[in-house]
Design a protein around this motif. Structure first.
Motif, PDB file in Angstrom:
ATOM      1  N   GLY A  19      11.727 -45.280   3.878  1.00 34.03           N
ATOM      2  CA  GLY A  19      11.086 -44.069   3.621  1.00 34.03           C
ATOM      3  C   GLY A  19      11.908 -43.104   2.792  1.00 34.03           C
ATOM      4  O   GLY A  19      12.909 -43.508   2.146  1.00 34.03           O
ATOM      5  N   THR A  20      11.734 -41.911   3.129  1.00 34.81           N
ATOM      6  CA  THR A  20      12.326 -40.937   2.366  1.00 34.81           C
ATOM      7  C   THR A  20      13.772 -40.789   3.316  1.00 34.81           C
ATOM      8  O   THR A  20      14.725 -40.749   2.486  1.00 34.81           O
ATOM      9  N   THR A  21      13.659 -40.488   4.420  1.00 37.14           N
ATOM     10  CA  THR A  21      14.902 -40.270   5.118  1.00 37.14           C
ATOM     11  C   THR A  21      16.053 -41.230   5.337  1.00 37.14           C
ATOM     12  O   THR A  21      16.908 -41.284   4.931  1.00 37.14           O
ATOM     13  N   GLY A  22      15.281 -42.672   5.016  1.00 34.50           N
ATOM     14  CA  GLY A  22      16.108 -43.954   5.042  1.00 34.50           C
ATOM     15  C   GLY A  22      16.337 -44.068   3.580  1.00 34.50           C
ATOM     16  O   GLY A  22      17.116 -45.420   3.338  1.00 34.50           O
ATOM     17  N   TYR A 111      -1.396 -44.580   3.566  1.00 33.13           N
ATOM     18  CA  TYR A 111      -1.235 -43.916   2.476  1.00 33.13           C
ATOM     19  C   TYR A 111      -0.105 -42.693   2.720  1.00 33.13           C
ATOM     20  O   TYR A 111      -0.343 -42.044   3.809  1.00 33.13           O
ATOM     21  N   TYR A 112       1.201 -42.845   2.140  1.00 30.13           N
ATOM     22  CA  TYR A 112       2.044 -41.783   2.551  1.00 30.13           C
ATOM     23  C   TYR A 112       2.119 -40.657   1.305  1.00 30.13           C
ATOM     24  O   TYR A 112       2.635 -40.797   0.490  1.00 30.13           O
ATOM     25  N   HIS A 113       1.607 -39.450   1.953  1.00 25.47           N
ATOM     26  CA  HIS A 113       1.147 -38.335   0.976  1.00 25.47           C
ATOM     27  C   HIS A 113       2.594 -37.530   1.021  1.00 25.47           C
ATOM     28  O   HIS A 113       2.598 -36.742   2.211  1.00 25.47           O
ATOM     29  N   LEU A 141      -3.143 -42.069   7.157  1.00 23.09           N
ATOM     30  CA  LEU A 141      -2.383 -41.191   6.321  1.00 23.09           C
ATOM     31  C   LEU A 141      -0.942 -40.601   6.966  1.00 23.09           C
ATOM     32  O   LEU A 141      -0.994 -40.045   7.888  1.00 23.09           O
ATOM     33  N   LYS A 142      -0.077 -40.564   6.200  1.00 24.17           N
ATOM     34  CA  LYS A 142       1.071 -40.009   6.806  1.00 24.17           C
ATOM     35  C   LYS A 142       1.279 -38.828   5.653  1.00 24.17           C
ATOM     36  O   LYS A 142       1.375 -38.977   4.772  1.00 24.17           O
ATOM     37  N   PHE A 143       1.064 -37.465   6.327  1.00 19.87           N
ATOM     38  CA  PHE A 143       0.929 -36.410   5.474  1.00 19.87           C
ATOM     39  C   PHE A 143       1.983 -35.405   5.634  1.00 19.87           C
ATOM     40  O   PHE A 143       2.462 -34.802   6.659  1.00 19.87           O
ATOM     41  N   SER A 144       2.864 -35.654   4.422  1.00 22.12           N
ATOM     42  CA  SER A 144       4.066 -34.817   4.555  1.00 22.12           C
ATOM     43  C   SER A 144       4.079 -33.777   3.593  1.00 22.12           C
ATOM     44  O   SER A 144       4.537 -33.565   2.433  1.00 22.12           O
ATOM     45  N   ASP A 145       2.980 -32.738   3.841  1.00 24.94           N
ATOM     46  CA  ASP A 145       2.754 -31.635   2.949  1.00 24.94           C
ATOM     47  C   ASP A 145       2.542 -30.445   3.957  1.00 24.94           C
ATOM     48  O   ASP A 145       1.907 -30.519   5.022  1.00 24.94           O
ATOM     49  N   PHE A 167       1.551 -36.768  11.017  1.00 28.36           N
ATOM     50  CA  PHE A 167       1.892 -35.434  10.217  1.00 28.36           C
ATOM     51  C   PHE A 167       3.382 -35.543  10.048  1.00 28.36           C
ATOM     52  O   PHE A 167       4.123 -35.959  10.925  1.00 28.36           O
ATOM     53  N   GLY A 168       3.822 -35.067   8.790  1.00 26.42           N
ATOM     54  CA  GLY A 168       5.253 -35.350   8.369  1.00 26.42           C
ATOM     55  C   GLY A 168       6.223 -34.205   8.179  1.00 26.42           C
ATOM     56  O   GLY A 168       7.229 -34.317   7.763  1.00 26.42           O
ATOM     57  N   VAL A 169       5.463 -32.972   8.576  1.00 28.67           N
ATOM     58  CA  VAL A 169       6.357 -31.828   8.207  1.00 28.67           C
ATOM     59  C   VAL A 169       6.781 -31.266   9.843  1.00 28.67           C
ATOM     60  O   VAL A 169       6.034 -30.775  10.485  1.00 28.67           O
ATOM     61  N   ASP A 170       7.903 -31.570  10.147  1.00 31.77           N
ATOM     62  CA  ASP A 170       8.362 -31.314  11.644  1.00 31.77           C
ATOM     63  C   ASP A 170       8.141 -29.957  11.996  1.00 31.77           C
ATOM     64  O   ASP A 170       7.770 -29.497  12.904  1.00 31.77           O
ATOM     65  N   GLU A 171       8.501 -29.321  11.131  1.00 31.18           N
ATOM     66  CA  GLU A 171       8.509 -27.803  11.261  1.00 31.18           C
ATOM     67  C   GLU A 171       6.843 -27.091  11.525  1.00 31.18           C
ATOM     68  O   GLU A 171       6.757 -25.953  12.015  1.00 31.18           O
ATOM     69  N   GLN A 172       5.974 -27.714  11.296  1.00 32.44           N
ATOM     70  CA  GLN A 172       4.633 -27.392  11.379  1.00 32.44           C
ATOM     71  C   GLN A 172       3.887 -28.482  12.032  1.00 32.44           C
ATOM     72  O   GLN A 172       2.669 -28.227  12.569  1.00 32.44           O
ATOM     73  N   GLY A 186       8.747 -38.224  11.833  1.00 36.37           N
ATOM     74  CA  GLY A 186       9.707 -37.234  11.090  1.00 36.37           C
ATOM     75  C   GLY A 186      11.319 -37.493  11.198  1.00 36.37           C
ATOM     76  O   GLY A 186      11.346 -38.374  12.145  1.00 36.37           O
ATOM     77  N   SER A 187      11.994 -36.718  10.567  1.00 35.18           N
ATOM     78  CA  SER A 187      13.385 -37.176  10.631  1.00 35.18           C
ATOM     79  C   SER A 187      14.143 -36.460  11.902  1.00 35.18           C
ATOM     80  O   SER A 187      15.089 -36.815  12.601  1.00 35.18           O
ATOM     81  N   THR A 188      13.747 -35.089  12.255  1.00 31.90           N
ATOM     82  CA  THR A 188      14.407 -34.320  13.139  1.00 31.90           C
ATOM     83  C   THR A 188      13.937 -34.887  14.521  1.00 31.90           C
ATOM     84  O   THR A 188      14.989 -34.603  15.492  1.00 31.90           O
TER      85      THR A 188
HETATM   86  C1  LIG Z   1      10.504 -34.473   2.781  1.00 30.60           C
HETATM   87  C2  LIG Z   1      11.136 -34.867   4.296  1.00 30.60           C
HETATM   88  O1  LIG Z   1      12.247 -35.425   4.377  1.00 30.60           O
HETATM   89  N1  LIG Z   1      10.324 -35.076   5.311  1.00 30.60           N
HETATM   90  C3  LIG Z   1      10.690 -35.706   6.464  1.00 30.60           C
HETATM   91  C4  LIG Z   1      10.312 -34.549   7.526  1.00 30.60           C
HETATM   92  O2  LIG Z   1      10.552 -35.185   8.735  1.00 30.60           O
HETATM   93  C5  LIG Z   1      11.566 -33.427   7.298  1.00 30.60           C
HETATM   94  O3  LIG Z   1      12.810 -33.986   7.430  1.00 30.60           O
HETATM   95  C6  LIG Z   1      11.681 -32.439   8.277  1.00 30.60           C
HETATM   96  O4  LIG Z   1      10.418 -31.778   8.405  1.00 30.60           O
HETATM   97  C7  LIG Z   1      12.682 -31.149   8.259  1.00 30.60           C
HETATM   98  O5  LIG Z   1      12.466 -30.743   7.179  1.00 30.60           O
HETATM   99  C8  LIG Z   1       9.831 -36.576   6.788  1.00 30.60           C
HETATM  100  O6  LIG Z   1       8.352 -36.457   6.559  1.00 30.60           O
HETATM  101  C9  LIG Z   1      10.108 -37.965   6.092  1.00 30.60           C
HETATM  102  C10 LIG Z   1       9.661 -39.218   6.528  1.00 30.60           C
HETATM  103  O7  LIG Z   1       9.040 -39.379   7.482  1.00 30.60           O
HETATM  104  C11 LIG Z   1      10.498 -40.205   5.819  1.00 30.60           C
HETATM  105  O8  LIG Z   1      11.568 -40.270   6.000  1.00 30.60           O
HETATM  106  O9  LIG Z   1       9.715 -41.160   5.376  1.00 30.60           O
END
Ligand SMILES: CC(=O)N[C@@H]([C@@H](O)[C@H](O)[C@H](O)CO)[C@@H](O)CC(=O)C(=O)O
Length: 249
Positions: A19-22, A111-113, A141-145, A167-172, A186-188
């Motif tokens: 995915g994104t982090t990978g 779906y990865y949004h 749905l993986k919702f990263s918004d 949900f994919g915005v760890d801060e929220q 999420g990554s964190t």
């Molecule tokens: C844009 C981004 O990297 N978003 C991260 C979050 O986990 C993000 O790192 C975290 O909210 C810290 O900003 C994930 O949604 C990405 C994710 O799950 C992935 O690697 O596919």
């Protein structure tokens, strides 16, 4: 996306494989295949699920990766919107996703949004309307918004369906829980897992003040949080190590 159970809630310390982090989109197809194989093999009997991200600019490549995910025994596939020549509307995006899903007809499809990165701003709520008729394997749905209104509407308008709302915005995450998230990816969580668990526990026992403290202490204080969206440099990996050494995980 490898999910770990937390009572009924699922959260994934490891985001979707490739995915994104990978940085899946920076890898070649053969590298993506190898990474997927490793995760499935090494994750057997250890991880609840291994979901492989198979999105690509080329439909054919995306289908090839979807087929490969099925062959190696992955538990699901996730797909982002193509992001160079972008789908202009819901029908175009659905048509693309449908073709990818059809290449792995036995695998649950997510779906990865992630509009900030794909630039495809079609609201998830709009996309989900009637999606199962077009994509029978649609699972969630993986919702990263950060648009929690869109996320809340996705949940609200699909209450009858058994979709996963990850949900994919760890801060929220705390806010997303309130809006009905059934899981998080999420990554964190890789290095702030302990605090995340404490927040989930506090939320479950309805101790919202502690839950908020945990959420804020994870993200509002000083220090490194997000794994940056670029190749991890020494400084960043050192920062991640530091958080880990400080007993945050
Ligand atoms: C844009 C981004 O990297 N978003 C991260 C979050 O986990 C993000 O790192 C975290 O909210 C810290 O900003 C994930 O949604 C990405 C994710 O799950 C992935 O690697 O596919």
């Amino acid at each position: 996306m490898c999910q770990t159970s937390f009572h009924d809630f699922l959260y994934a310390p490891h985001p979707p494989v490739n995915g994104t982090t990978g940085e899946g989109l920076s890898l070649s197809i053969s590298e993506r295949r190898r990474v997927a194989e490793e995760w499935v093999t090494k994750g057997r009997n250890k991880l609840d699920q291994v979901v492989i991200h198979v999105g690509a600019l080329s439909l054919k490549e995306s289908q090839e990766l979807a087929q490969h995910a099925a062959e190696i025994g992955a538990d699901g596939i996730a797909v982002i919107a193509p992001f160079f020549l972008k789908p202009q509307n819901k029908d175009d995006l659905t048509a693309f996703l449908k073709e990818v899903a059809a290449a792995a007809p036995a695998l649950p499809f997510y779906y990865y949004h992630i509009p900030a990165l794909t630039g495809v701003k079609i609201r998830a709520e709009e996309l989900l309307d009637g999606i199962q008729e077009k994509i029978p394997t649609f699972q969630g749905l993986k919702f990263s918004d950060t648009d929690l209104l869109d996320f809340g509407q996705c949940v609200d308008q699909n209450r009858e369906r058994q979709f996963a709302f990850l949900f994919g915005v760890d801060e929220q995450l705390l806010s997303a829980l309130v809006m009905g998230a059934t899981g998080a990816v999420g990554s964190t969580y890789n290095y702030l897992g302990k605090k995340t668990n404490q927040m989930l526990e506090a939320y479950e026992r309805k101790d919202f003040s502690s839950a908020l403290n945990y959420q804020n202490s994870r993200f509002l204080g000083k220090g490194p949080h997000a794994i940056p969206l670029r190749t991890l440099q020494l400084k960043s990996s050192e920062a991640v190590k530091l958080v880990t050494l400080n007993g945050e995980t």
